[in-house]
Design an enzyme around this catalytic site. Structure first.
Site, PDB file in Angstrom:
ATOM      1  CE  LYS A 152      82.484  65.286 118.902  1.00 50.89           C
ATOM      2  NZ  LYS A 152      83.687  64.517 118.512  1.00 50.89           N
ATOM      3  N   GLY A 186      97.385  73.638 118.626  1.00 47.78           N
ATOM      4  CA  GLY A 186      96.684  72.880 119.664  1.00 47.78           C
ATOM      5  C   GLY A 186      97.668  71.982 120.389  1.00 47.78           C
TER       6      GLY A 186
END
Ligand code: NAD
Length: 427
Positions: A106, A218
């Site tokens: 990441k 979201g």
């Protein structure tokens, strides 16, 4: 996010609990509970006003025993190295649980693209690559988009990498625009994948999707496409929550007759902020940010950020909720997991539910490396098969060993990675 919350501590606790359960050898455990490599660097960027601003960048490669490291680059003003470490670790388990030959990584840049011009964003992306180029590559580490990073950012990153490397390497990054090495279906993949696993969960629970209601937190890439596919199955969404960058707080948009995902997407910014005034004109009631979690619905889909369902608010989840499909990474804390376990809510854990994105990224990587691109129908069909098979493997282990779904997913994922590091002779 509360100051005390540390996603890396959560990721390590989840890992430790399962390592205990499967009695992982001490050296393998020590090796897998932390990243193999971390890069921390500064990125000087010449701003449009001529001044230089220095941004902080990260890349963490948690484990690459099963294949090249893979994972997004997140742009966020509150990004921390521990968030990146946790997300990298979850990527390893995610690639493993859906059985794609990739490791976990990441990246991040501490920034808020809302306050950067397009040219500044381009310089920032290129600066990130200049720091990382030697440690990236189609067969080494392949980044992708994440929160607030998009296809255009990926293209700039690819272009800078190719400039530095002196060749054409479309497989160095995924999430590129279609026509520029991107895969059809990538935009939809994560959200659709969440709903493929939800569909299978409902089938196991004997619930018809068209009789169900849902609330989503979201409304960005994941939330919007999850909403779309869930509506295609006939489900009704009554509430959607998102962040408002002007007010610096979240709101929930409620419509008891059901949200029209497409119309709502039409009044949502590229960052997933819904326009309040336009929403009111369309008949939405505007409730506090946390209201999405308290809705009397059958399904909750957290698709925003980590640390959203916590020990403090899990008790507010309605008794009607039967399934939580985790679109976001790390939305549920270990304390909240205890509450969900006791209430026997069926949780489709993040690194399984949202693995559609990386699965399609893998398809993109394969296509980019071959320089040959498949039709969308073929991609979505392959995606559905992968997600369904992964879900069935996890749910059958959960049933067989009477495990919580998150633990069952971890058992499968960790065992595969442990096997790879042992077979390679690393540990
Ligand atoms: P995005 O930036 O497109 O959208 C994020 C959404 O969350 C926006 O609507 C934003 O307003 C909302 N949000 C942010 N903070 C919030 C808060 N406190 N309360 C309510 N809403 C809030 O991001 P995305 O790509 O949709 O990613 C969402 C989550 O899914 C992240 O955890 C990400 O890591 C994870 N994920 C994304 C992908 C992908 O392919 N995009 C793949 C796997 C996992």
């Amino acid at each position: 996010m509360s100051a005390a919350y540390n996603p890396y501590a959560t990721a390590q606790k989840q890992f430790d609990d399962v390592a205990d359960m499967i009695q992982l050898e001490p050296a393998v455990r020590e090796f897998l509970r932390q990243p193999m490599r971390e890069y921390h660097f500064t990125i000087p960027v010449r701003m449009d006003n001529g001044e230089v601003r220095v941004f902080k960048g990260f890349r963490v490669q948690h484990n690459d025993a099963r294949g090249p490291a893979k994972g997004g680059i997140r742009f966020h003003p509150h990004e921390t190295i521990d968030t990146v470490r946790a997300l990298a670790m979850w990527m390893t388990w995610k690639c493993s649980v859906v059985d794609i030959p990739l490791g976990g990584a990441k990246g991040g840049i501490v920034c808020d693209p809302h306050h950067l011009s397009e040219r500044e964003q381009e310089r920032l992306c290129r600066g990130w690559v200049r720091q990382m180029a030697k440690n990236l590559g189609p067969f080494l580490d392949v980044p992708a988009p994440d929160v607030m990073s998009n296809a255009q950012h990926m293209l700039w990153i690819m272009d800078e990498y190719e400039t530095i490397s002196g060749g054409k390497y479309p497989g160095v990054i995924t999430g590129k625009p279609v026509g520029m090495g991107g895969s059809l279906g990538r935009t939809e993949a994560t959200g659709f994948g969440v709903i493929y696993t939800l569909r299978e969960a409902l089938r196991e629970l004997g619930i018809t999707p068209s009789t169900t209601t849902a609330a989503i937190q979201g409304f960005g890439n994941v939330g919007q496409y999850a909403a779309k596919m869930y509506q295609q199955l006939g489900g009704t969404i009554t509430a959607v929550s998102c962040w408002d960058h002007n007010d610096q707080k979240a709101y929930t948009f409620y419509n008891k007759n059901g949200v029209d995902a497409e119309a709502l997407a039409g009044i949502t910014s590229v960052y997933g902020d819904i326009d309040k005034e336009k929403a009111q004109d369309l008949g939405y009631e505007i409730l506090p940010g946390e209201a999405w979690l308290e809705q009397a619905v059958d399904i909750l889909i957290p698709a925003a950020l980590e640390n959203q369902i916590t020990g403090a608010n899990a008790g507010n989840i309605s008794k009607q909720v039967k399934v939580i499909a985790e679109g976001a990474n790390g939305p549920t804390t270990p304390e909240a997991d205890q509450v969900l376990k006791e209430r026997e809510i069926f949780v489709i854990p993040d690194f399984l539910a949202n693995a559609g994105g990386v699965t399609c990224s893998y398809f993109e990587q394969v296509q980019s490396n071959m320089n040959y691109y498949w039709e969308k129908e073929e991609i979505l069909e392959k995606l559905d098969t992968k997600m369904t098979n992964a879900f069935l493997a996890v749910s059958s282990l959960a049933r067989e060993k009477n495990l919580y779904m998150r633990d069952a997913a971890y058992v499968i994922a960790i065992n595969r990675v442990a096997e790879a590091v042992k077979k390679r002779g690393w540990v």
